[in-house]
Write an enzyme that holds these catalytic residues in place. Structure first.
Site, PDB file in Angstrom:
ATOM      1  N   THR B 147      65.452  70.850  50.349  1.00 33.40           N
ATOM      2  CA  THR B 147      65.453  69.382  50.259  1.00 33.40           C
ATOM      3  C   THR B 147      66.582  68.884  51.154  1.00 33.40           C
ATOM      4  O   THR B 147      66.381  68.686  52.350  1.00 33.40           O
ATOM      5  CB  THR B 147      65.629  68.904  48.799  1.00 33.40           C
ATOM      6  N   LYS B 169      66.990  77.534  47.130  1.00 30.73           N
ATOM      7  CA  LYS B 169      67.355  76.245  47.697  1.00 30.73           C
ATOM      8  C   LYS B 169      68.311  75.580  46.713  1.00 30.73           C
ATOM      9  O   LYS B 169      68.265  75.826  45.500  1.00 30.73           O
ATOM     10  CB  LYS B 169      66.133  75.376  47.948  1.00 30.73           C
ATOM     11  N   THR B 180      71.018  76.848  38.529  1.00 33.57           N
ATOM     12  CA  THR B 180      71.179  75.534  39.155  1.00 33.57           C
ATOM     13  C   THR B 180      70.493  75.390  40.498  1.00 33.57           C
ATOM     14  O   THR B 180      71.128  75.072  41.479  1.00 33.57           O
ATOM     15  CB  THR B 180      72.667  75.253  39.362  1.00 33.57           C
ATOM     16  N   GLU B 258      75.981  69.779  49.663  1.00 33.38           N
ATOM     17  CA  GLU B 258      75.756  68.501  50.340  1.00 33.38           C
ATOM     18  C   GLU B 258      77.058  67.953  50.930  1.00 33.38           C
ATOM     19  O   GLU B 258      78.018  67.703  50.202  1.00 33.38           O
ATOM     20  CB  GLU B 258      75.158  67.484  49.358  1.00 33.38           C
ATOM     21  N   ASN B 381      73.439  60.968  49.414  1.00 37.63           N
ATOM     22  CA  ASN B 381      72.944  60.598  48.090  1.00 37.63           C
ATOM     23  C   ASN B 381      72.781  59.100  47.893  1.00 37.63           C
ATOM     24  O   ASN B 381      72.093  58.665  46.967  1.00 37.63           O
ATOM     25  CB  ASN B 381      73.822  61.219  47.013  1.00 37.63           C
TER      26      ASN B 381
END
Lengths: 385, 385
Positions: B147, B169, B180, B258, B381
């Site tokens: 993603t 992922k 997680t 991220e 985000n």
């Protein structure tokens, strides 16, 4: 009878204040005409700063007459911190003509560095010479204890003849389930020490303890309440007034959260018990993903559902979820079914908004306070030292 | 005998894979020649996505032969999600010629939106026609489930004749104390189902469960382990090999967190018990303030002390705190006393570093994995939808 906003801050009848920031250190002093009954709530962090430990020992006896507070250094996690905290009380006692045993001390700033008492004494001496009962003195005190705060926080209210005023600081390292910042409250309400403590504990539970900026718990949190006892009152009235004050201070801290561009309230209702509602609120208001979605004005409500699921059990097909700003309110999910997101997108453009979740499974509710997460938060905290 | 890195990914002997991303949706397929013993660990979020619930029902029976996984939509918090998850298993079963009851399904992506089965079927059909046992097929599968990941994660190792391979992922919405992310592991090790499950549970505890990107718990986490049973082996050897694999996948996810600019390992030793060590590690690696300090290359170790104090009791005057990168190691605090911070500042310039705390109060230790917090995390985000 309505609660009336006044301009006094902590300088309610019987109290004087002062404050100054010079270079790295700021010092605030608050002093009462006579010894006061005192109540307090402290951080639940096990690594308590020396001023917290020292002041907690004093408030356990129930009386205080003055407060010295500094910004620039937390006096936490450092050898000799307790001696330095004691010296600050002696310093303030001498300057204000008060027994050091009646002086509370609070510190805020970087953790793990030796505090510079020489610098603090220099600033404190200047402050002690300009103590005043004027509203501006409360503002000066509020400004002196700021760290990354961008605005001083000094408010006061009057209700049924009694007054309560408070200053606080707090912008980052703020998490729920404890008193989360420095806050000094003064009042003229004549109540016994146990009642004052009860009222303060109750009040903190639904205000400061429901505030989250970044989920990080401070070593130095302290809320002190000093009462001059000049005006007779009953417990219930005082509780109403105190709740009003602590919620307003909480709101001011959320508005001034590090890097905040948006103020967020979260309400969870329809919970089977109060603790479930509080847990859900805290999970939502603490979620970096919810905070960044609000920052991006993005109605990614799945993150709200996920955050709740990390702490409570709930039936997704029962929930309603709304975003609200002022009188505008948009349904995003009704009984588990997603609605058109465009009205929510519009509300998310507001500077202040409320996320409302109804679990439709009971009668209890809770409200929490926070802000979005922006790059400015990262810039502030990457550089802070 | 050393553990040897191989290039197969999940395409160890007996398994084929494939993957493709087209538009919003990516689909990965993994299939075994024969039915496999299967073990699994799932998110502990109470709001589990439909594919998690469906697949957990199947793994509770212990056998699987294929996996279909999609990116682009989590199939979570949406009415009819269970029917859609079942249809995905039927779809994959038909394409691969396998009974749908032996097909696991996993989804990742946005929560709360209806999944587009038509789009997924189109992509899956193309994938099913190019299934292969070549290493590139594992890479394609790993890429299809990404993603916000920037790099595919596909690794495999060989030890004493047995092989294990995995793809995963995971980049955001990552928190400890649960599996997680999506992770699919294949092996030829011949062990009974209970042993496979024991080994997987043990392995997850010290790897994926010690990984934090943002402290946000997903609704869709799933780790699946499929064994073809082609090669005889003992439990201990398999555990060593599996731990090696899961730690490497964990490290790859932390490196690709991220917005991450730095990879962080946290080690807490000298704890009185394992859980104390784990709690302290998780508090440090989860702290936005520790993460932003590392981002700013700022040795603000007081935040580490404060984070630990929020979850464990410890004696500050006993602790040692070091920063390490490669062979360079700098003492920041020794027995509670701060040292010169310049060597630590130098180490903080590294891209990969370890924060080492010794509580000097016992013999247990734990290690956790994470990354710094940057503006890029917020940009990703704020915009993700």
């Amino acid at each position: 009878m309505d609660i009336e906003r006044t301009s006094k801050g902590v300088c309610v009848d019987g109290f004087s204040a002062g404050g100054l920031k010079e270079g790295r250190y700021g010092v605030a002093l608050i002093v009462a005409e006579t010894p006061c009954k005192a109540a307090a709530v402290y951080t639940t962090n096990t690594m308590k700063a020396s001023p917290v430990v020292l002041t907690a020992g004093k408030t356990s006896k129930g009386m205080l007459q003055a407060i010295i507070a500094n910004s620039g250094n937390a006096n936490a996690c450092v050898k000799g911190g307790m001696e330095d905290a004691k010296k600050m009380c002696e310093m303030a006692g001498k300057m204000l003509g008060i027994n050091p045993s009646m002086v509370a001390v609070a510190s805020t700033g970087i953790i793990g560095r030796k505090i510079d008492l020489g610098a603090i004494e220099k600033v404190a001496l200047k402050v002690s010479k300009e103590m005043s009962n004027a509203p501006e003195a409360s503002t000066r005190a509020a400004r002196a204890i700021m760290t990354t705060d961008t605005k001083e926080k000094s408010v006061s209210f009057k209700y049924k003849g009694i007054e309560v005023g408070g200053i606080c600081k707090g912008s980052g390292m703020i998490s729920p389930k404890m008193a989360t910042m420095l806050c000094f409250i003064t009042t003229d309400a004549d109540l016994d020490q146990k009642t004052l403590q009860d009222c303060l504990t109750n009040s903190v539970e639904d205000s400061f303890n429901m505030l989250v900026i970044d989920g990080c718990m401070s070593t130095n949190d302290m809320v002190l309440l000093l009462s001059s006892g000049k005006v007779g009152c009953n417990k219930q009235d005082f509780q109403i007034l105190l709740n009003h004050l602590t919620k307003e201070l909480t709101r001011l801290m959320a508005l001034d959260g590090e890097g905040a561009t948006k103020y967020i309230e979260v309400e969870v209702s329809g919970a089977k018990d109060k603790e479930t509602a509080r847990k859900a609120v805290r999970a939502i208001i603490s979620s970096d993903l919810v905070k960044t979605a609000v920052h991006g004005e993005n109605p990614n409500w799945g993150r709200i559902a996920g955050a709740m699921g990390s702490v409570i059990e709930y039936d997704f097909e029962k929930i309603d979820l709304h975003y609200q700003s002022g009188k505008e309110k948009a349904a995003v999910v009704l009984k588990g079914v997603m609605r058109d997101l465009d009205p929510a997108r519009k509300i998310l453009k507001s500077k202040e908004l409320r996320i409302i979740v109804n679990l439709n499974s009971g009668k209890e509710s809770a409200v929490g306070y926070g802000c979005d997460l922006s790059c400015e938060y990262i810039r502030i905290n990457a550089e802070y030292n």
